[in-house]
Design a protein around this motif. Structure first.
Motif, PDB file in Angstrom:
ATOM      1  N   UNK A   1      34.135  22.791  -5.388  1.00 23.90           N
ATOM      2  CA  UNK A   1      34.075  22.184  -6.714  1.00 23.90           C
ATOM      3  C   UNK A   1      32.971  21.134  -6.777  1.00 23.90           C
ATOM      4  N   UNK A   2      32.230  21.142  -7.868  1.00 22.01           N
ATOM      5  CA  UNK A   2      31.211  20.126  -8.106  1.00 22.01           C
ATOM      6  C   UNK A   2      31.701  19.169  -9.187  1.00 22.01           C
ATOM      7  N   UNK A   3      31.520  17.859  -8.969  1.00 19.03           N
ATOM      8  CA  UNK A   3      31.890  16.853  -9.965  1.00 19.03           C
ATOM      9  C   UNK A   3      30.800  16.773 -11.024  1.00 19.03           C
ATOM     10  N   UNK A   4      31.099  16.150 -12.182  1.00 23.36           N
ATOM     11  CA  UNK A   4      30.063  16.012 -13.225  1.00 23.36           C
ATOM     12  C   UNK A   4      28.814  15.312 -12.735  1.00 23.36           C
ATOM     13  N   UNK A   5      28.985  14.228 -11.944  1.00 23.33           N
ATOM     14  CA  UNK A   5      27.818  13.489 -11.450  1.00 23.33           C
ATOM     15  C   UNK A   5      27.011  14.335 -10.484  1.00 23.33           C
ATOM     16  N   UNK A   6      27.698  15.035  -9.596  1.00 23.36           N
ATOM     17  CA  UNK A   6      27.015  15.869  -8.610  1.00 23.36           C
ATOM     18  C   UNK A   6      26.269  17.012  -9.284  1.00 23.36           C
ATOM     19  N   UNK A   7      26.877  17.570 -10.338  1.00 17.63           N
ATOM     20  CA  UNK A   7      26.253  18.701 -11.029  1.00 17.63           C
ATOM     21  C   UNK A   7      24.953  18.293 -11.718  1.00 17.63           C
TER      22      UNK A   7
ATOM     23  N   UNK B   1      20.473  33.826  -8.983  1.00 21.62           N
ATOM     24  CA  UNK B   1      19.311  34.448  -8.349  1.00 21.62           C
ATOM     25  C   UNK B   1      19.405  34.399  -6.823  1.00 21.62           C
ATOM     26  N   UNK B   2      20.117  33.387  -6.308  1.00 20.48           N
ATOM     27  CA  UNK B   2      20.298  33.252  -4.863  1.00 20.48           C
ATOM     28  C   UNK B   2      21.450  34.104  -4.346  1.00 20.48           C
ATOM     29  N   UNK B   3      22.289  34.640  -5.260  1.00 16.35           N
ATOM     30  CA  UNK B   3      23.439  35.436  -4.858  1.00 16.35           C
ATOM     31  C   UNK B   3      24.715  34.628  -4.715  1.00 16.35           C
ATOM     32  N   UNK B   4      24.696  33.386  -5.185  1.00 16.95           N
ATOM     33  CA  UNK B   4      25.877  32.528  -5.114  1.00 16.95           C
ATOM     34  C   UNK B   4      26.798  32.874  -6.288  1.00 16.95           C
ATOM     35  N   UNK B   5      28.107  33.006  -6.001  1.00 13.11           N
ATOM     36  CA  UNK B   5      29.069  33.306  -7.046  1.00 13.11           C
ATOM     37  C   UNK B   5      29.381  32.042  -7.851  1.00 13.11           C
ATOM     38  N   UNK B   6      29.816  32.251  -9.113  1.00  8.86           N
ATOM     39  CA  UNK B   6      30.025  31.124 -10.041  1.00  8.86           C
ATOM     40  C   UNK B   6      31.373  31.257 -10.739  1.00  8.86           C
ATOM     41  N   UNK B   7      32.089  30.135 -10.849  1.00 10.32           N
ATOM     42  CA  UNK B   7      33.402  30.124 -11.505  1.00 10.32           C
ATOM     43  C   UNK B   7      33.518  28.909 -12.414  1.00 10.32           C
ATOM     44  N   UNK B   8      34.335  29.079 -13.471  1.00  8.41           N
ATOM     45  CA  UNK B   8      34.723  27.963 -14.327  1.00  8.41           C
ATOM     46  C   UNK B   8      36.166  27.613 -14.000  1.00  8.41           C
ATOM     47  N   UNK B   9      36.390  26.367 -13.613  1.00  8.91           N
ATOM     48  CA  UNK B   9      37.727  25.903 -13.227  1.00  8.91           C
ATOM     49  C   UNK B   9      38.432  25.281 -14.431  1.00  8.91           C
TER      50      UNK B   9
ATOM     51  N   UNK C   1      30.459  22.025 -18.328  1.00  9.62           N
ATOM     52  CA  UNK C   1      29.388  22.884 -18.849  1.00  9.62           C
ATOM     53  C   UNK C   1      29.201  22.755 -20.354  1.00  9.62           C
ATOM     54  N   UNK C   2      30.259  22.384 -21.095  1.00  7.98           N
ATOM     55  CA  UNK C   2      30.074  22.290 -22.548  1.00  7.98           C
ATOM     56  C   UNK C   2      29.318  21.031 -22.949  1.00  7.98           C
ATOM     57  N   UNK C   3      29.108  20.097 -22.012  1.00 10.35           N
ATOM     58  CA  UNK C   3      28.322  18.901 -22.351  1.00 10.35           C
ATOM     59  C   UNK C   3      26.853  19.265 -22.608  1.00 10.35           C
ATOM     60  N   UNK C   4      26.351  20.234 -21.833  1.00 10.60           N
ATOM     61  CA  UNK C   4      24.952  20.647 -22.007  1.00 10.60           C
ATOM     62  C   UNK C   4      24.858  22.097 -21.576  1.00 10.60           C
ATOM     63  N   UNK C   5      25.088  23.000 -22.488  1.00  8.27           N
ATOM     64  CA  UNK C   5      25.146  24.421 -22.164  1.00  8.27           C
ATOM     65  C   UNK C   5      23.799  24.933 -21.658  1.00  8.27           C
TER      66      UNK C   5
END
Length: 820
Positions: A652-658, A706-714, A690-694
């Motif tokens: 999980x990434x926090x808002x600041x980290x993201x 592009x790197x092949x990393x999977x993505x999820x919305x928690x 993500x809805x703060x800045x789509x």
């Protein structure tokens, strides 16, 4: 005498007939006579001879006079019928007269015949004239009746002398006279003097239709304006017999015209803004007030669109609502800020009203308004003085209590808190006495600025007293969230202050009360905050106290936690655990989520919900978040080295980290350092991130993809994202928020939301993960809804790295519940 007179005589004696002829000729009658003796001859002569006078004996051998009378009455009712008899008695004479005979003469008194014939012929002529006249009148009356029955106008008929012979009921309504009263007037007598002479000539001598507008005298003495259309009436011989007038009462129209003229003058010269446009907003009329208020000349306004007055001060939503209303036929009223020719703005209290034609189609808009610019400025000034502190520009005490009441009212008492704080500046009297009142004012203004910077948007900062300030923190989810803001306030206020060439260190005391814990009444709540403030002043330096003693313990523990967290990372106190998730159909382990824990000295673990907000507030979250990614990569490498089958790990990434500029490069570096395939890492962010800045989110996600990393919305389903947002992101999974899973069995709304999320995810090519699954009922419903993956204590608790490695080595599945 009339030479055309034809006499039919019913007489069986030729001698008697000759005596009758002799008697009439002797008196000067000229006539032609036909004698008949039988009924057949008599009936035929009535038809083919056409007599103007019938003479008949009373008794005949083959016919009788009464039968002849009845036949004559049926065939020629207007022709005089005179009996001539030698045997007619008085009673029989009376009988025949009652039956309709014109008169009778005895044969031995023929000297009486000529006068009787003369009178009978005269009366016959009069009856014919009368009947014809009546017939003509009847026909005219029928025509008039049809006109009257279908006309809404007043109908007034006069003869050639101008005397009233007919008025309809509408005419009585117009002028108030009864039918009998009308008949006592000549039409011109009811006209005003200015129209009387001309109308008299037209009425008496006209040869065609004439239309007038004139005034007629009402029964109450007033004059009524009427429109009068007069036409001559003719008899069947084309002789004028009178005049028909169709009359409409136009008094209201005349008055309206007068009023309109007055109104138009008032509109043109009045002080209110009046503008008329077509349906596209093009100006067709502008009064002098528009010129005066806007500064434009009329020639600069006409033909232009009203957008010429538009200013950037007015929100576009107002104009959208305005057009929506007026195009729907409704009036629109609002205060509008417009711009003058000289570029200054002015305020209008504006009303726009649609004008429609007879079919209901909008053809124009009328805009009227008052220039309230001066009033607006005065109101704003008075309002500002009423609710704001002049020195600092903050809300004053009155507005503070108003805002506090609002905050308490709108805050959900079961889920949210309201912090109300009083902040007191210590030694302020010393500052005023040492450096002067102006210096003290500058210090107060600086405190106001720092307070405003320290709190969140939407929080309230107010000047509460001479050297005290009030702060309202609404919508506080957890106590620690409010404490973090109070700590930030203290930090901001504790920095040195510049006073001239001197640097001052100020100290502050803060008293805090919480709604609804302490009270829901603003006045009571602030009394509690003041009581807490007095206790805070007992301590030296910057300090704060809560009204509820237990809250002070919580705050103390919270501060201790904050202090300990500064050393937790370097002391290697953070650990990662892993909770697996499984395919809901096959039970196969498909991946896991990396979960951070903070290990205490006694070995107990603190969950992330208790310390992550502090890491966010202090800025440590970036370093700790980076540690999580690095440690997850390190663990994957260790499993691989041990020959353990691998599954993707979600972090999980926090808002600041993201929002870090080097986020992607850092993750790439950790993956490369431990030689971890990108497909074994899944990045998770919460919906509200993500809805703060789509656009930014999409940019970062596309780099990950592009790197092949999977993505999820928690925690999906708790924010305000829309289908269009999700469709723009390259996502693999949606994790349904645990709140919906917990309530899935008993709450139909939770069931419906989960169903929608699963359906939507599948339509967008994503898989769904249900987190927090703890019961067989929840699992059964999720399987029914088509959920793909499940995670929770029903299947497995979170595990250490070694425990997770053992599970992977065993190839454990979730066909049967696993005891935690």
């Amino acid at each position: 005498m009339d030479t055309e007179l034809r006499i039919l005589i019913l007489e069986d004696s030729a001698t008697d007939a000759e005596l009758v002829q002799h008697a009439l000729r002797r008196e000067g009658f000229t006539f032609d006579m036909r004698r008949v003796e039988t009924g057949e001859e008599f009936g035929a002569a009535l038809l083919d001879y056409g007599p103007g006078l019938i003479l008949s004996d009373y008794s005949l051998p083959s016919f009788d006079g009464l039968t002849a009378l009845r036949l004559a009455q049926e065939t020629l009712p207007d022709v005089p019928f005179i009996f001539i008899s030698g045997t007619l008695g008085e009673e029989r004479a009376i009988e025949i007269l009652k039956m309709g005979a014109t008169d009778y003469v005895l044969k031995d008194r023929l000297s009486r015949l000529a006068p009787i014939v003369h009178r009978a012929l005269q009366e016959a002529r009069e009856r014919i004239v009368h009947r014809r006249t009546q017939e003509a009148l009847r026909k005219s009356e029928e025509i008039y009746r049809r006109i009257v029955e279908t006309a809404q106008e007043g109908v007034w008929i006069v003869n050639t002398e101008g005397e009233t012979i007919f008025v309809n009921s509408r005419m009585s309504e117009i002028l108030g006279y009864t039918d009998m009263e009308f008949r006592g007037f000549r039409m011109v007598e009811l006209m005003d003097a200015s129209a009387r002479h001309r109308a008299s000539i037209d009425l008496e001598r006209q040869a065609g239709r004439v239309e007038h507008e004139l005034r007629l005298r009402h029964r109450d003495g007033s004059l009524r304006w009427v429109s009068m259309a007069t036409s001559p009436l003719f008899d069947d011989r084309n002789r004028q017999i009178g005049v028909l007038s169709m009359i409409n009462d136009v008094t209201a129209r005349k008055q309206a015209e007068d009023e309109r003229n007055k109104l138009w003058a008032a509109v043109e010269t009045g002080g209110d803004w009046v503008l008329i446009t077509d349906i596209r907003g093009t100006v067709e009329y502008a009064n002098r007030a528009v010129e005066h208020i806007s500064g434009y000349g009329k020639d600069e306004i006409l033909g232009r669109n009203t957008r010429m007055f538009k200013s950037e001060k007015q929100d576009d939503s107002l104009y959208r609502q305005m057009w929506k209303d007026i195009l729907a036929g409704k009036s629109f009223r609002s205060m509008v800020v417009n711009r003058k020719k000289d570029n200054n703005v002015f305020h209008l209290d504006l009303t726009i009203t649609p004008l429609m034609d007879e079919s209901g189609t909008i053809v124009n808009f009328v805009a009227t308004g008052k220039d309230i610019s001066e009033k607006k400025l005065m109101e704003e000034r008075l309002n500002y003085l009423a609710y704001n502190d002049l020195l600092t520009g903050l809300a004053n005490r009155s507005l503070f209590f108003d805002r506090l009441q609002q905050a308490i009212t709108i805050t959900n008492p079961g889920k949210k808190l309201v912090f109300a704080a009083i902040i007191d500046l210590q030694r302020f009297k010393y500052i005023n006495e040492t450096f002067g009142v102006s210096a003290g004012d500058e210090i107060l203004k600086e405190v106001a600025r720092r307070l405003t910077d320290a709190v969140r948007p939407g929080d309230t900062v107010a000047r509460y007293g001479g050297n005290s300030f009030g702060v309202i923190l609404p919508e506080i989810g957890e106590t620690r969230d409010g404490i973090l803001i109070i700590e930030r306030v203290i930090t901001h206020l504790s920095r040195p202050y510049q006073c001239g060439h001197e640097e001052l260190i100020n100290t502050f005391s803060v008293g805090i009360a919480i709604a609804p814990t302490d009270s829901n009444a603003p006045q009571v709540l602030m009394r509690h905050a003041e009581a807490a403030l007095f206790r805070a002043k007992d301590k030296k330096g910057n300090s704060y106290r809560f009204y509820t003693p237990g809250m002070n313990i919580i705050a103390t523990d919270f501060l201790a936690m904050e202090k300990n967290l500064y050393h937790a990372l370097e002391a290697n106190e953070f650990v990662l655990q892993y909770q697996p998730y499984f395919d809901i159909r096959s039970g196969e382990l498909k991946g896991m989520e990396a979960l951070i824990r903070w290990r205490q000295k006694d070995g107990s673990l603190i969950l992330p919900g208790d310390f992550i907000p502090i890491l966010e507030e202090t800025g440590q979250i970036v370093a700790v978040g980076d540690w999580v990614i690095k440690t997850a990569c390190e663990q994957i490498a260790a499993w691989r080295s041990a020959g353990i089958p691998l599954a993707p790990v979600s972090v999980n990434l926090s808002p600041t980290q993201f929002r870090q500029e080097n986020l992607v490069s850092q993750i790439i570096a950790h993956l490369a350092a431990y030689d971890v395939p990108t497909g074994l890492i899944t990045i998770e962010i919460t919906e509200n991130i993500f809805i703060r800045d789509i656009d930014y989110t999409r940019q970062i996600f596309e780099q990950f993809r592009a790197l092949g990393i999977h993505l999820s919305i928690d925690d999906f389903g708790t924010g305000y994202s829309s289908l269009s947002y999700l469709a723009r992101l390259p996502l693999d999974n949606l994790k349904i928020d645990i709140s919906f899973i917990v309530n899935l069995v008993r709450d139909p709304k939770a069931f419906s939301i989960a169903k929608v999320i699963i359906t939507m995810a599948h339509e967008l090519g994503m898989k769904t993960i249900a987190e927090g699954v703890e019961t067989a009922e929840q699992l059964a419903i999720l399987k029914q809804l088509g959920c793909d993956l499940v995670q929770g204590f029903f299947h497995h608790r979170s595990l250490t790295g070694d425990e997770m490695g053992a599970l992977l080595r065993e190839g454990r599945s979730a066909h049967l519940p696993t005891n935690p």
